[in-house]
Write a protein that holds these residues in place. Structure first.
Motif, PDB file in Angstrom:
ATOM      1  N   ASN A 520      57.445 -19.249  80.363  1.00 32.42           N
ATOM      2  CA  ASN A 520      56.409 -19.226  79.317  1.00 32.42           C
ATOM      3  C   ASN A 520      56.049 -20.635  78.860  1.00 32.42           C
ATOM      4  OD1 ASN A 520      56.271 -16.451  79.367  1.00 32.42           O
ATOM      5  ND2 ASN A 520      57.751 -16.166  77.712  1.00 32.42           N
ATOM      6  N   LEU A 521      57.068 -21.479  78.709  1.00 32.87           N
ATOM      7  CA  LEU A 521      56.811 -22.847  78.260  1.00 32.87           C
ATOM      8  C   LEU A 521      56.057 -23.642  79.323  1.00 32.87           C
ATOM      9  CD1 LEU A 521      60.227 -23.601  76.534  1.00 32.87           C
ATOM     10  CD2 LEU A 521      58.023 -23.388  75.392  1.00 32.87           C
ATOM     11  N   GLU A 522      56.401 -23.442  80.591  1.00 32.33           N
ATOM     12  CA  GLU A 522      55.700 -24.151  81.667  1.00 32.33           C
ATOM     13  C   GLU A 522      54.241 -23.694  81.752  1.00 32.33           C
ATOM     14  OE1 GLU A 522      58.229 -23.244  84.949  1.00 32.33           O
ATOM     15  OE2 GLU A 522      59.437 -25.088  84.719  1.00 32.33           O
ATOM     16  N   LYS A 523      54.015 -22.410  81.506  1.00 28.83           N
ATOM     17  CA  LYS A 523      52.629 -21.919  81.476  1.00 28.83           C
ATOM     18  C   LYS A 523      51.852 -22.566  80.334  1.00 28.83           C
ATOM     19  CE  LYS A 523      49.932 -17.670  80.975  1.00 28.83           C
ATOM     20  NZ  LYS A 523      49.987 -16.205  80.749  1.00 28.83           N
ATOM     21  N   LYS A 524      52.498 -22.671  79.179  1.00 22.44           N
ATOM     22  CA  LYS A 524      51.848 -23.307  78.030  1.00 22.44           C
ATOM     23  C   LYS A 524      51.545 -24.778  78.321  1.00 22.44           C
ATOM     24  CE  LYS A 524      53.205 -22.051  73.952  1.00 22.44           C
ATOM     25  NZ  LYS A 524      53.979 -21.884  72.699  1.00 22.44           N
ATOM     26  N   LEU A 525      52.460 -25.438  79.026  1.00 20.36           N
ATOM     27  CA  LEU A 525      52.252 -26.844  79.359  1.00 20.36           C
ATOM     28  C   LEU A 525      51.072 -27.011  80.328  1.00 20.36           C
ATOM     29  CD1 LEU A 525      53.489 -29.600  78.699  1.00 20.36           C
ATOM     30  CD2 LEU A 525      54.897 -29.382  80.751  1.00 20.36           C
ATOM     31  N   ARG A 526      50.928 -26.060  81.280  1.00 21.47           N
ATOM     32  CA  ARG A 526      49.772 -26.113  82.187  1.00 21.47           C
ATOM     33  C   ARG A 526      48.463 -25.927  81.428  1.00 21.47           C
ATOM     34  NH1 ARG A 526      53.250 -22.991  85.472  1.00 21.47           N
ATOM     35  NH2 ARG A 526      52.150 -21.059  84.862  1.00 21.47           N
ATOM     36  N   GLN A 527      48.473 -25.038  80.449  1.00 21.89           N
ATOM     37  CA  GLN A 527      47.274 -24.838  79.633  1.00 21.89           C
ATOM     38  C   GLN A 527      46.923 -26.096  78.847  1.00 21.89           C
ATOM     39  OE1 GLN A 527      48.503 -21.454  77.319  1.00 21.89           O
ATOM     40  NE2 GLN A 527      47.786 -19.962  78.861  1.00 21.89           N
ATOM     41  N   ILE A 528      47.952 -26.754  78.316  1.00 24.50           N
ATOM     42  CA  ILE A 528      47.716 -27.996  77.583  1.00 24.50           C
ATOM     43  C   ILE A 528      47.136 -29.049  78.517  1.00 24.50           C
ATOM     44  CG2 ILE A 528      48.890 -29.908  76.405  1.00 24.50           C
ATOM     45  CD1 ILE A 528      50.829 -27.817  75.247  1.00 24.50           C
ATOM     46  N   SER A 529      47.634 -29.099  79.758  1.00 20.03           N
ATOM     47  CA  SER A 529      47.124 -30.058  80.733  1.00 20.03           C
ATOM     48  C   SER A 529      45.652 -29.796  81.048  1.00 20.03           C
ATOM     49  CB  SER A 529      47.961 -29.992  82.011  1.00 20.03           C
ATOM     50  OG  SER A 529      47.461 -30.893  82.980  1.00 20.03           O
ATOM     51  N   GLU A 530      45.278 -28.511  81.171  1.00 19.44           N
ATOM     52  CA  GLU A 530      43.881 -28.169  81.429  1.00 19.44           C
ATOM     53  C   GLU A 530      42.988 -28.570  80.260  1.00 19.44           C
ATOM     54  OE1 GLU A 530      43.995 -24.024  82.187  1.00 19.44           O
ATOM     55  OE2 GLU A 530      44.981 -24.216  84.139  1.00 19.44           O
ATOM     56  N   ILE A 531      43.469 -28.370  79.037  1.00 17.87           N
ATOM     57  CA  ILE A 531      42.686 -28.758  77.852  1.00 17.87           C
ATOM     58  C   ILE A 531      42.507 -30.269  77.811  1.00 17.87           C
ATOM     59  CG2 ILE A 531      42.696 -28.809  75.321  1.00 17.87           C
ATOM     60  CD1 ILE A 531      44.196 -26.126  75.407  1.00 17.87           C
ATOM     61  N   ARG A 532      43.577 -31.008  78.168  1.00 14.72           N
ATOM     62  CA  ARG A 532      43.477 -32.466  78.156  1.00 14.72           C
ATOM     63  C   ARG A 532      42.462 -32.939  79.209  1.00 14.72           C
ATOM     64  NH1 ARG A 532      46.178 -35.809  75.403  1.00 14.72           N
ATOM     65  NH2 ARG A 532      47.845 -34.346  74.863  1.00 14.72           N
ATOM     66  N   ASP A 533      42.396 -32.234  80.360  1.00  9.22           N
ATOM     67  CA  ASP A 533      41.400 -32.572  81.381  1.00  9.22           C
ATOM     68  C   ASP A 533      39.985 -32.365  80.844  1.00  9.22           C
ATOM     69  OD1 ASP A 533      43.347 -33.254  83.165  1.00  9.22           O
ATOM     70  OD2 ASP A 533      43.361 -31.334  84.222  1.00  9.22           O
ATOM     71  N   LYS A 534      39.773 -31.245  80.130  1.00 10.94           N
ATOM     72  CA  LYS A 534      38.456 -30.987  79.536  1.00 10.94           C
ATOM     73  C   LYS A 534      38.077 -32.082  78.556  1.00 10.94           C
ATOM     74  CE  LYS A 534      38.628 -25.920  79.856  1.00 10.94           C
ATOM     75  NZ  LYS A 534      38.636 -24.657  79.083  1.00 10.94           N
ATOM     76  N   GLN A 535      39.077 -32.511  77.760  1.00 12.07           N
ATOM     77  CA  GLN A 535      38.827 -33.562  76.777  1.00 12.07           C
ATOM     78  C   GLN A 535      38.456 -34.871  77.460  1.00 12.07           C
ATOM     79  OE1 GLN A 535      42.213 -34.970  74.454  1.00 12.07           O
ATOM     80  NE2 GLN A 535      41.009 -34.760  72.575  1.00 12.07           N
ATOM     81  N   SER A 536      39.110 -35.171  78.591  1.00  9.37           N
ATOM     82  CA  SER A 536      38.816 -36.419  79.309  1.00  9.37           C
ATOM     83  C   SER A 536      37.422 -36.396  79.923  1.00  9.37           C
ATOM     84  CB  SER A 536      39.871 -36.658  80.390  1.00  9.37           C
ATOM     85  OG  SER A 536      39.812 -35.647  81.386  1.00  9.37           O
ATOM     86  N   ARG A 537      36.886 -35.175  80.218  1.00 20.48           N
ATOM     87  CA  ARG A 537      35.537 -35.071  80.768  1.00 20.48           C
ATOM     88  C   ARG A 537      34.473 -35.054  79.691  1.00 20.48           C
ATOM     89  NH1 ARG A 537      38.189 -31.184  84.146  1.00 20.48           N
ATOM     90  NH2 ARG A 537      37.273 -29.480  82.916  1.00 20.48           N
TER      91      ARG A 537
END
Length: 566
Positions: A520-537
């Motif tokens: 569950n925590l690794e899934k949450k971390l992947r979601q955070i990574s995707e959000i950070r990618d959106k922010q960088s774009r």
């Protein structure tokens, strides 16, 4: 129609039935002879050509424009009546009685509303005024019996059946408005098969134009747009099996008569559908839905959400006839707050209160909103009020034991188009206690516990928190403080209190629980990574996404704590 009475309405109380003129007179129309006995009901035809009322002795029918009497139908004890769309025919219903041979009486009667002559008679145990209907042009009429819908040419109603639509288990039907009439039929769930709504062109019943199946539908309400091209079906179950509601579960479906599109309307807030209405242009609709405080949303002709009116305690919505202003209100158990919105700019015009109102209706000119408190919903403070579309109260009348009130429908072509909201006129008759009724009351504010009173600590409502999480409102700042709780010095303890993991809590987990928690925590971390990618774009993030980003460090610490134990 006389130019001195541009709009007209009627009301029925315990003492009288009368017809009044609208703005600016608000007086009884001269020449209309009030009935001397108590009336049971009154009705205008759909397009306002005809008016009728029923007493214990008879039914009288009038030309609605001139109020000249057309005919009197000597039929006693009529409980309800309804017109064909153009006002040429009239249906009356009386309570059924048993005849000597044990059969039921012919208590549903169809009349020529001009001559007062009876055309047809049927037996109908229950009062369902949808059970005998006419097409908009009055060419055809229809009635449902067990297992089929029967059709006649209106002039031959009650004679040999002209056409039959046979469907086993059919429970309800509705004829569309518009120039190309269609019929929609509802068949409930049966023996594990889903419920069905089908649409047919009249009189071509060999093949359905459109077909929609769904579960969780014990009963339905059908809402046609004015053109008769699209249909909204509100389904309801008698019992909500999830246990979330006492009143059953509701869903809303959208069907096009052409058969090229249908869908379940996406409602993003759990709870009942309180109200739904089509725009006068037939290209959009508004839905009030969800547990209180409810959400009100505007949808386009493909059921796509295009604007949210916010989350408030509301359960009623109506466009004015011109489609320029939308009234969103909360009646019944709610406090009678009414919001008026400019449809063009989608900005709120005003908010005002009509406490205890149980009836709300726009005038045909689209400039005034009538609210009324009726018996038996409330037996005190009965009467009606007229509000200008700016939110100002301009007229009110107290009427003891007011049972019914309603405007005479008129074509929007009779009134000039309202391009922008106009300033309110001077009040004509307003009680002294209500002179400031049009001004929105100053909110008293949320409850503050004694230990927070007199401080600058902000409070937030549930609707504000929900708006912040969905990105429609500003983020909710500040942390709720509890007297005696840690002040933040022990971050590990605070982290645990907020759902975070500490070494001691990890030690108490079984190996299986550790693996599950890690996934569950690794899934949450992947979601955070995707959000950070959106922010960088350069994409704009909502409040919920920003909140998730802020938890990255704590998620990584928890992952490290679990991996140490594996």
């Amino acid at each position: 129609m006389s130019s001195t009475h541009p709009t007209q309405f009627s009301y029925r109380s315990q003492k009288e039935l009368t017809v009044w003129s609208g703005y600016p007179d608000y007086k009884p129309i001269k020449g209309f002879e009030k009935p001397e006995t108590t009336t049971r009901t009154f009705q205008y035809s759909k397009y306002g050509h005809t008016y009728a009322y029923a007493t214990n002795e008879s039914v009288k029918v009038f030309d609605a424009a001139t109020l000249a009497q057309r005919c009197e139908i000597k039929q006693a004890n009529v409980v309800d009546l309804w017109f064909s769309p153009q006002g040429s025919y009239l249906a009356t219903w009386q309570r059924p009685t048993k005849l000597e041979d044990g059969s039921g009486s012919r208590n549903l009667l169809i009349w020529d509303a001009i001559k007062g002559e009876q055309i047809a008679e049927f037996s109908q145990k229950q009062l369902n005024n949808w059970n005998f209907q006419w097409t908009d042009d009055e060419k055809y009429c229809a009635r449902m019996v067990t297992g089929e819908v029967q059709f006649w040419e209106s002039k031959n109603a009650g004679k040999a059946v002209w056409a039959r639509l046979k469907l086993e288990g059919v429970a309800k039907f509705s004829l569309s408005p518009g120039k190309a009439p269609a019929v929609a039929v509802f068949i409930p769930e049966r023996k594990g098969a889903p419920a069905i709504v089908r649409m047919y062109s009249i009189p071509n019943f060999n093949q359905a134009l459109s077909n929609k199946t769904f579960y969780k539908a014990d009963s339905v309400q059908m809402f046609w747009n004015d053109l008769g091209t699209n249909l909204l079906v509100l389904t309801q179950t008698d019992v909500d099996k999830t246990g979330k509601s006492y009143y059953g579960e509701t869903n809303l479906y959208y069907l096009a008569v052409a058969g090229n599109f249908d869908c379940r309307v996406p409602l993003d807030k759990e709870g009942a559908v309180h109200d739904v209405t089509w725009g006068p242009d037939s290209k959009e609709f508004v839905v009030v839905y969800g547990s209180m405080p409810a959400k009100t949303t505007l949808f386009d002709h493909r059921a796509n959400a295009i604007f949210s009116f916010g989350i408030d305690p509301r359960n009623f919505v109506r466009y004015n006839p011109q489609g320029a202003i939308i009234a969103v209100a909360g009646f019944g158990n709610l406090n009678g707050t009414i919001d008026l919105w400019d449809r063009k700019t989608l900005k709120k015009i005003n908010t005002f209160n009509a406490p205890n109102a149980s009836h709300c209706e726009w005038s045909p000119c689209g400039r005034f909103l009538m609210t009324a408190t009726l018996t038996p919903r409330l037996r005190v403070d009965n009467g009606f009020k007229m509000w200008h579309h700016s939110g100002s109260l301009i007229y009110e009348e107290n009427v003891d034991e007011l049972f019914q009130v309603g405007w005479r429908p008129q074509s929007v072509k009779e009134f000039p188009t309202m391009r922008t909201p106009s300033p309110p006129p001077r009040p004509i008759k307003v009680n002294a206690t209500n002179k400031t009724a049009s001004v929105s009351p100053k909110p008293a504010g949320a409850y503050r516990p004694p230990h927070l009173r007199g401080t600058n600590t902000g409070t937030t409502t549930l609707s504000q928190r929900e708006a912040a999480l969905s990105g429609r409102g500003p983020p909710v700042t500040g942390q709720r403080k509890v007297p005696g709780a840690p002040t933040g010095k022990n971050k590990a303890n605070n982290s645990a209190a907020n759902g975070g993991l500490t070494k001691s809590t990890v030690d108490n987990l079984t190996p299986e629980e550790k693996q599950k928690k890690l996934r569950n925590l690794e899934k949450k971390l992947r979601q955070i990574s995707e959000i950070r990618d959106k922010q960088s774009r350069g994409q704009k993030l909502d409040a919920a996404q920003l909140q998730k980003l802020s938890t990255e460090a704590s998620v990584m610490r928890e992952i490290a704590a679990i991996r140490e134990q594996l």
